[in-house]
Enzyme design. Structure first.
Site, short mmCIF file in Angstrom:
data_model
loop_
_atom_site.label_atom_id
_atom_site.label_comp_id
_atom_site.label_asym_id
_atom_site.label_seq_id
_atom_site.Cartn_x
_atom_site.Cartn_y
_atom_site.Cartn_z
CB CYS A 1 -1.16 10.35 -9.99
SG CYS A 1 -0.58 9.07 -11.09
CG HIS B 1 -2.07 8.47 -6.18
ND1 HIS B 1 -3.02 8.05 -7.09
CD2 HIS B 1 -0.85 8.26 -6.77
CE1 HIS B 1 -2.40 7.61 -8.18
NE2 HIS B 1 -1.09 7.72 -8.01
CG ASN C 1 -1.49 4.53 -10.36
OD1 ASN C 1 -2.40 5.34 -10.45
ND2 ASN C 1 -0.22 4.87 -10.27
O1 UT7 Z 1 1.19 7.15 -9.51
C1 UT7 Z 1 2.51 7.64 -9.47
C2 UT7 Z 1 3.37 6.80 -10.30
N1 UT7 Z 1 3.67 5.49 -9.85
C3 UT7 Z 1 4.29 5.17 -8.68
O2 UT7 Z 1 4.34 5.92 -7.76
C4 UT7 Z 1 4.96 3.83 -8.58
C5 UT7 Z 1 6.20 3.94 -7.73
N2 UT7 Z 1 7.05 2.78 -7.74
C6 UT7 Z 1 6.66 1.54 -7.35
O3 UT7 Z 1 5.50 1.31 -7.02
C7 UT7 Z 1 7.71 0.45 -7.25
O4 UT7 Z 1 8.99 1.02 -7.40
C8 UT7 Z 1 7.51 -0.70 -8.28
C9 UT7 Z 1 6.28 -1.51 -7.90
C10 UT7 Z 1 7.37 -0.14 -9.68
C11 UT7 Z 1 8.72 -1.63 -8.24
O5 UT7 Z 1 8.92 -2.14 -6.93
P1 UT7 Z 1 10.38 -2.11 -6.27
O6 UT7 Z 1 10.26 -2.79 -4.98
O7 UT7 Z 1 10.85 -0.69 -6.29
O8 UT7 Z 1 11.20 -3.03 -7.25
P2 UT7 Z 1 12.52 -2.67 -8.09
O9 UT7 Z 1 12.19 -1.77 -9.22
O10 UT7 Z 1 13.57 -2.25 -7.14
O11 UT7 Z 1 12.88 -4.10 -8.67
C12 UT7 Z 1 13.24 -5.19 -7.81
C13 UT7 Z 1 13.36 -6.45 -8.65
C14 UT7 Z 1 14.20 -6.24 -9.90
O12 UT7 Z 1 14.93 -7.45 -10.10
P3 UT7 Z 1 16.47 -7.55 -9.65
O13 UT7 Z 1 17.18 -6.47 -10.40
O14 UT7 Z 1 16.46 -7.33 -8.17
O15 UT7 Z 1 16.85 -8.94 -10.08
C15 UT7 Z 1 13.19 -6.10 -11.01
O16 UT7 Z 1 13.67 -6.52 -12.27
O17 UT7 Z 1 12.06 -6.83 -9.11
C16 UT7 Z 1 12.09 -7.02 -10.53
N3 UT7 Z 1 10.77 -6.72 -11.06
C17 UT7 Z 1 9.80 -7.64 -11.18
N4 UT7 Z 1 9.77 -8.95 -10.91
C18 UT7 Z 1 8.62 -9.60 -11.12
C19 UT7 Z 1 10.31 -5.50 -11.48
N5 UT7 Z 1 9.02 -5.63 -11.87
C20 UT7 Z 1 8.69 -6.94 -11.70
C21 UT7 Z 1 7.52 -7.69 -11.92
N6 UT7 Z 1 7.52 -9.01 -11.62
N7 UT7 Z 1 6.38 -7.13 -12.40
#
Ligand code: UT7
Length: 356
Positions: free
Chosen positions: A111, A248, A278
């Site tokens: 990225c 980004h 992204n």
């Molecule tokens: O370009 C450089 C690379 N990419 C990035 O920089 C991305 C960086 N990370 C992120 O953007 C975020 O961490 C994500 C968007 C990937 C995830 O968001 P988050 O707020 O950090 O969510 P989380 O991973 O803490 O997950 C929270 C909950 C989980 O459920 P439980 O365990 O709380 O029941 C996940 O299983 O959200 C759930 N979850 C989803 N639910 C619905 C994870 N993905 C999804 C989804 N739809 N697509």
């Protein structure tokens, strides 16, 4: 003193898209979750190769600068999803844009790739080694997506952006830049089953995106805001001097956290993650182009840009825009028509992922 002014800008946005509602037919997710956690509403999926996306963006950047491929000395293609690795994909772009004899090289910093390539090309122009370069970033991130993994499947999209850099006496272009890599954490974001570490005589599964979202999120906010601070110091500027932030586009909440840390007002920040998701190296190249098109970047604007990606690479740049904010020749590059919807384009890949 010689500078490397941005004299042309272009982008290529493939026509087929996948909305959040459509992606919810594939993985267990919904529009509300995706939009509120990431800011993404839709992403593009390409029906053409990375080289084709890069070519179209580069041709529009050349038209914008009012020059031709034959005038170019160097093509740097920032990509982590190249069409071919040997020969490099930049050589295909070189051929397609008629940049006969120009140096052509792929740069992979994920990225952060566009800002890395900007620094490399700028340094060559400022050192007097070359006069004109095309820096293009193009990605087909949907090619890597594992459609069975909802945390990463919703994030990525395809697209390309490009700039033309030309030697100039006017202090403009990339005036301060810092690039780096925190390799200790490199495993939190990588593509498994890809590369020459594999035993090519053993059966291997499809490549797979490995991703610790929450960890990447934290490091991205810290890394990008620190890099911005360093670049401001290097350029002897304060945040008040910055007119536009082009970050980004990985997650709207990451952008907002950086904005908050740096205390930058909403109207100064370029955001288009809602439309494209992204697109890795291409996000900043596309966002820069759209920021000029929509009038956010004005003549002589001070622009701050920052990126973060697999590696974990990071980069921040201070760019001084020149006088011109309109293209010399309008963009006219076209892609072959696409007769499929976004969902149809990924159907086979979805089948493989779900069967795993
Ligand atoms: O370009 C450089 C690379 N990419 C990035 O920089 C991305 C960086 N990370 C992120 O953007 C975020 O961490 C994500 C968007 C990937 C995830 O968001 P988050 O707020 O950090 O969510 P989380 O991973 O803490 O997950 C929270 C909950 C989980 O459920 P439980 O365990 O709380 O029941 C996940 O299983 O959200 C759930 N979850 C989803 N639910 C619905 C994870 N993905 C999804 C989804 N739809 N697509």
């Amino acid at each position: 003193m010689t500078y490397a002014q941005i004299t042309g800008w272009g982008k290529c946005i493939p026509p087929a898209s996948i909305s959040n509602d459509e992606i919810s037919q594939i993985v267990d997710t919904n529009d509300e979750w995706i939009a509120s956690r990431t800011g993404i509403k839709s992403r593009r999926v390409s029906h053409v190769s990375t080289a084709d996306l890069a070519t179209a963006a580069a041709l529009d950047a050349l038209a914008c600068a009012g020059i031709e491929g034959k005038d170019i000395d160097l093509i740097l293609l920032a990509t982590c999803s190249p069409s071919t690795m040997v020969a490099n994909t930049a050589s295909m772009v070189q051929k397609n844009i008629g940049a006969i004899g120009a140096a052509a090289c792929d740069t992979n910093a994920a990225c952060s790739g566009f800002l890395y390539a900007m620094q490399l090309a700028t340094a060559q122009i400022r050192a007097g080694m070359i006069k004109r370069a095309v820096v293009v970033a193009a990605e087909r991130m949907t090619w890597y997506v594992n459609w069975a993994k909802r945390d990463s499947a919703v994030l990525f999209g395809d697209g390309a952006g490009a700039v033309v850099l030309e030697a100039s006496d006017e202090p403009s272009g990339l005036l301060a830049s810092k690039i780096g890599c925190d390799t200790e954490d490199r495993n939190i974001l990588h593509i498994a089953n890809c590369g020459t570490d594999l035993n090519k005589y053993e059966p291997i599964g499809p490549s797979d995106l490995m991703f610790e979202g929450r960890e990447i999120f934290k490091r991205a906010v810290k890394g990008m805001s620190q890099a911005c601070d360093d670049v401001l110091t290097q350029a002897n500027l304060s945040l008040d001097d910055i007119h536009v932030l082009v970050p980004h586009q990985a997650n709207l909440r990451i952008i907002q956290a950086i904005q908050q840390k740096l205390n930058i007002a909403d109207e100064k920040v370029m955001v288009n993650i809602d439309k494209y998701g992204n697109t890795s190296a291409a996000t900043i190249a596309i966002a820069l182009c759209e920021a000029v098109e929509n009038g956010l970047i004005k003549p002589h604007a001070n622009i701050m840009s920052a990126a973060f990606g697999a590696g974990l690479t990071w980069a921040a740049s201070y760019i001084k825009w020149g006088e011109r904010v309109t293209p010399i020749n309008a963009p006219s590059a076209t892609l072959p028509p696409c007769d499929k919807t976004g969902l149809e384009l990924i159907a086979e890949s979805v089948r493989h992922c779900v069967d795993q």
